[in-house]
Design a protein around this motif. Structure first.
Motif, short mmCIF file in Angstrom:
data_model
loop_
_atom_site.label_atom_id
_atom_site.label_comp_id
_atom_site.label_asym_id
_atom_site.label_seq_id
_atom_site.Cartn_x
_atom_site.Cartn_y
_atom_site.Cartn_z
N ASN A 63 -5.61 12.06 9.27
CA ASN A 63 -6.59 11.10 8.77
C ASN A 63 -7.95 11.76 8.54
N SER A 64 -8.27 12.78 9.34
CA SER A 64 -9.52 13.50 9.13
C SER A 64 -9.50 14.28 7.82
N ILE A 65 -8.32 14.72 7.43
CA ILE A 65 -8.18 15.52 6.21
C ILE A 65 -8.21 14.63 4.96
N VAL A 66 -7.41 13.55 4.95
CA VAL A 66 -7.28 12.74 3.74
C VAL A 66 -7.83 11.33 3.90
N GLY A 67 -8.37 10.99 5.08
CA GLY A 67 -8.94 9.68 5.28
C GLY A 67 -7.97 8.70 5.91
N ASN A 68 -8.51 7.69 6.52
CA ASN A 68 -7.72 6.64 7.16
C ASN A 68 -7.61 5.45 6.21
N PRO A 69 -6.40 5.15 5.70
CA PRO A 69 -6.26 4.06 4.72
C PRO A 69 -6.55 2.69 5.29
N ASP A 70 -6.61 2.57 6.63
CA ASP A 70 -6.87 1.26 7.23
C ASP A 70 -8.35 0.92 7.28
N LEU A 71 -9.22 1.90 6.97
CA LEU A 71 -10.66 1.63 6.96
C LEU A 71 -11.05 1.15 5.58
N THR A 72 -11.39 -0.13 5.47
CA THR A 72 -11.69 -0.74 4.17
C THR A 72 -12.98 -1.53 4.24
N GLY A 73 -13.53 -1.81 3.07
CA GLY A 73 -14.72 -2.65 2.95
C GLY A 73 -14.55 -3.59 1.78
N ASN A 74 -15.63 -4.19 1.32
CA ASN A 74 -15.55 -5.15 0.22
C ASN A 74 -15.05 -4.53 -1.07
N CYS A 90 1.09 -0.98 -2.64
CA CYS A 90 -0.32 -0.70 -2.89
C CYS A 90 -1.03 -0.52 -1.56
N VAL A 91 -2.24 0.02 -1.62
CA VAL A 91 -3.01 0.26 -0.40
C VAL A 91 -3.76 -0.99 0.03
N SER A 92 -4.56 -1.55 -0.85
CA SER A 92 -5.35 -2.74 -0.54
C SER A 92 -4.81 -3.94 -1.30
N ASN A 93 -5.02 -5.14 -0.73
CA ASN A 93 -4.46 -6.34 -1.34
C ASN A 93 -4.86 -6.52 -2.80
N TRP A 94 -6.15 -6.30 -3.11
CA TRP A 94 -6.61 -6.56 -4.48
C TRP A 94 -5.95 -5.64 -5.49
N GLN A 95 -5.56 -4.43 -5.05
CA GLN A 95 -4.90 -3.50 -5.97
C GLN A 95 -3.53 -3.99 -6.42
N CYS A 96 -2.88 -4.79 -5.57
CA CYS A 96 -1.55 -5.30 -5.91
C CYS A 96 -1.58 -6.28 -7.08
N VAL A 97 -2.74 -6.86 -7.37
CA VAL A 97 -2.80 -7.96 -8.35
C VAL A 97 -3.81 -7.71 -9.46
N SER A 98 -4.33 -6.49 -9.57
CA SER A 98 -5.44 -6.25 -10.50
C SER A 98 -5.03 -5.66 -11.85
N GLU A 99 -3.74 -5.31 -12.02
CA GLU A 99 -3.35 -4.62 -13.24
C GLU A 99 -3.44 -5.55 -14.46
N ILE A 100 -3.72 -4.93 -15.62
CA ILE A 100 -3.83 -5.71 -16.86
C ILE A 100 -2.45 -6.15 -17.34
N THR A 101 -1.50 -5.22 -17.33
CA THR A 101 -0.11 -5.54 -17.67
C THR A 101 0.67 -5.64 -16.37
N SER A 102 1.31 -6.76 -16.14
CA SER A 102 1.97 -6.99 -14.87
C SER A 102 3.04 -5.95 -14.60
N ASP A 103 3.03 -5.40 -13.37
CA ASP A 103 4.10 -4.47 -12.98
C ASP A 103 5.16 -5.17 -12.13
N GLU A 104 5.09 -6.51 -12.09
CA GLU A 104 6.05 -7.34 -11.38
C GLU A 104 6.21 -6.87 -9.92
N ASP A 105 7.44 -6.46 -9.51
CA ASP A 105 7.66 -6.14 -8.10
C ASP A 105 7.26 -4.72 -7.71
N ALA A 106 6.76 -3.93 -8.65
CA ALA A 106 6.33 -2.57 -8.29
C ALA A 106 5.17 -2.61 -7.31
#
Length: 422
Positions: A56-67, A288-304
């Motif tokens: 996590n020190s090398i590539v970051g901790n994915p659980d640390l998020t903000g707005n 996806c990593v964060s919740n908003w990333q799962c739903v932000s695409e312009i063209t739906s990727d459905e279950d991806a």
């Protein structure tokens, strides 16, 4: 007087004593082996935890998020390369201007060398790349940081740029739009990369390291600049949309540089997509990593990439949205769209907006087993009862509440967006 004799009193023979000593020795040996095994198990668990901290020190901790999504990308996010050794996580490896360590948590560095060794006192093996290993136990314990270094160093972001009237630059203006991103150069400094969109406004930013990087999109004749921080994730697949403040490409005038623009000489629909986590984040991610990333695409990727709810109780997600161009047009209505489905038996959802610290829900819809679009419109701000203002939109969070039935019959959502009619 009667005499007593001890000649017949029972005792241990030499053979019996020898057998007893052998049994005791065996029991002690077994106990020591078990104790050693327990100690080695404990050391291995602690070593694996330490290697997780190092990763996590090398590539970051994915659980640390903000707005605005993930906030921690470690050494790689600041420098743009993997560290040459573990020491570089604690001490600047060469006077790097972009190095912002130490990256190792304070509780893990009680001295300047302890973090370099495993629980057996042997040095961790790491010389760059995606594998950290420990050999102190007599066997190799490995921690894979990433699938490949390219996941963190060579990412691609797609985007599009249009003017306030939703016109692309066309062949006449595409060279007048500069897309400039500044990223770490891998050697402690930074580099600036320049791009131009194609005639329909599409552009591709390539070979980007993970991290939060300043991005400027400039319409050079008016020096009108859109400034954002672009967050790049490992194995990035996101797409961003940007809009200038003026109607530069449609022949409708310049509209003022640097955030000007004014008057209402047209009507239209402004589509906004999530760009960060909102106040409420309760759904489960998949792909996806964060919740908003799962739903932000312009063209739906459905279950991806999607969000899930495997319960018959509602859970809610709301998101922040892209900035809007300035206009004096009156807002007619705000509509929340989402694309969702159920798995097997049961699934319902309802759009949500979050205004002034209060959650407002739209009409509930029953989901089908195939992805479909659902929506609900608000003609006025429910918090005030007044017509929507552009400042309302700037602070608006929106999303949906969704429920399934159970773990075998969840409900899914794969896209959320806003449409602002003016």
């Amino acid at each position: 007087m009667k005499k007593f004799s001890f000649n017949n009193q029972a005792g241990f023979s030499l053979i019996e004593l020898t057998i007893a000593l052998i049994i005791i020795s065996i029991l002690i040996g077994v106990a020591l082996q078990q104790m050693t095994s327990v100690m080695n198990d404990s050391r291995q668990i602690k070593t694996e935890r330490e290697m997780e901290i190092l990763a996590n020190s090398i590539v970051g901790n994915p659980d640390l998020t903000g707005n605005s999504g993930r906030t921690d990308f470690g050494y790689v996010g600041d420098v743009g390369s993997f560290p040459p050794n573990i020491s570089a996580l604690y001490t600047n490896p060469g006077g790097y201007a972009s190095w912002d360590g130490p990256y190792i948590p304070a509780g893990f560095t009680q001295d300047s060398t302890g973090f370099k060794t495993d629980e057996w006192g042997a040095a961790y093996n790491y010389s760059g790349g995606v594998i950290i290993s420990s050999t102190g136990s007599g066997t190799t314990i490995s921690k894979q940081i990433a699938r490949a270094t390219s996941d963190y160093l060579l990412n691609t972001v797609y985007g599009d740029i249009k003017d306030n009237s939703n016109f692309p630059p066309g062949s006449s203006y595409q060279d007048s739009v500069d897309i400039v991103i500044t990223i770490p150069n891998g050697a402690g400094g930074s580099q600036t990369k320049l791009y131009h969109p194609d005639s329909i406004g599409n552009f591709t930013l390539d070979s980007l390291p993970v991290g939060k990087h300043p991005l400027r999109i400039i319409y050079t004749p008016n020096v009108d600049t859109i400034f954002r921080y672009l967050t790049v994730y490992p194995r990035h697949k996101d797409r961003k949309s940007y809009r200038f403040f003026g109607s530069y490409f449609s022949g409708g005038g310049g509209g003022g540089g640097g955030g000007g623009g004014g008057g209402c000489d047209s009507s239209g629909v402004l589509i906004l997509r999530p760009n960060g986590s909102g106040t409420i984040t309760n759904l489960t991610t998949a792909g996806c990593v964060s919740n908003w990333q799962c739903v932000s695409e312009i063209t739906s990727d459905e279950d991806a990439s999607r969000l899930e709810r495997a319960s018959n109780l509602y859970a809610t997600d709301v998101y922040t949205f892209e900035d809007i161009p300035f206009t004096d047009c009156d807002i007619l209505r705000v509509t929340v769209f989402y694309r969702a489905r159920k798995e097997k038996n049961q699934g319902t959802a309802k759009p949500v907006i979050y205004v002034g610290g209060v959650e407002y829900e739209g009409t509930e819809s029953s989901l089908t087993n195939s992805y479909s679009n659902y929506s609900y419109q608000w003609n006025a701000n429910p918090s005030s009862g007044s017509t929507w203002s552009w400042s309302d939109i700037m602070s608006l969070e929106a999303g949906l509440a969704i429920k399934g039935q159970n773990t075998g019959s969840p409900a899914y959502v794969t896209q959320v967006w806003l449409e602002i009619e003016y």
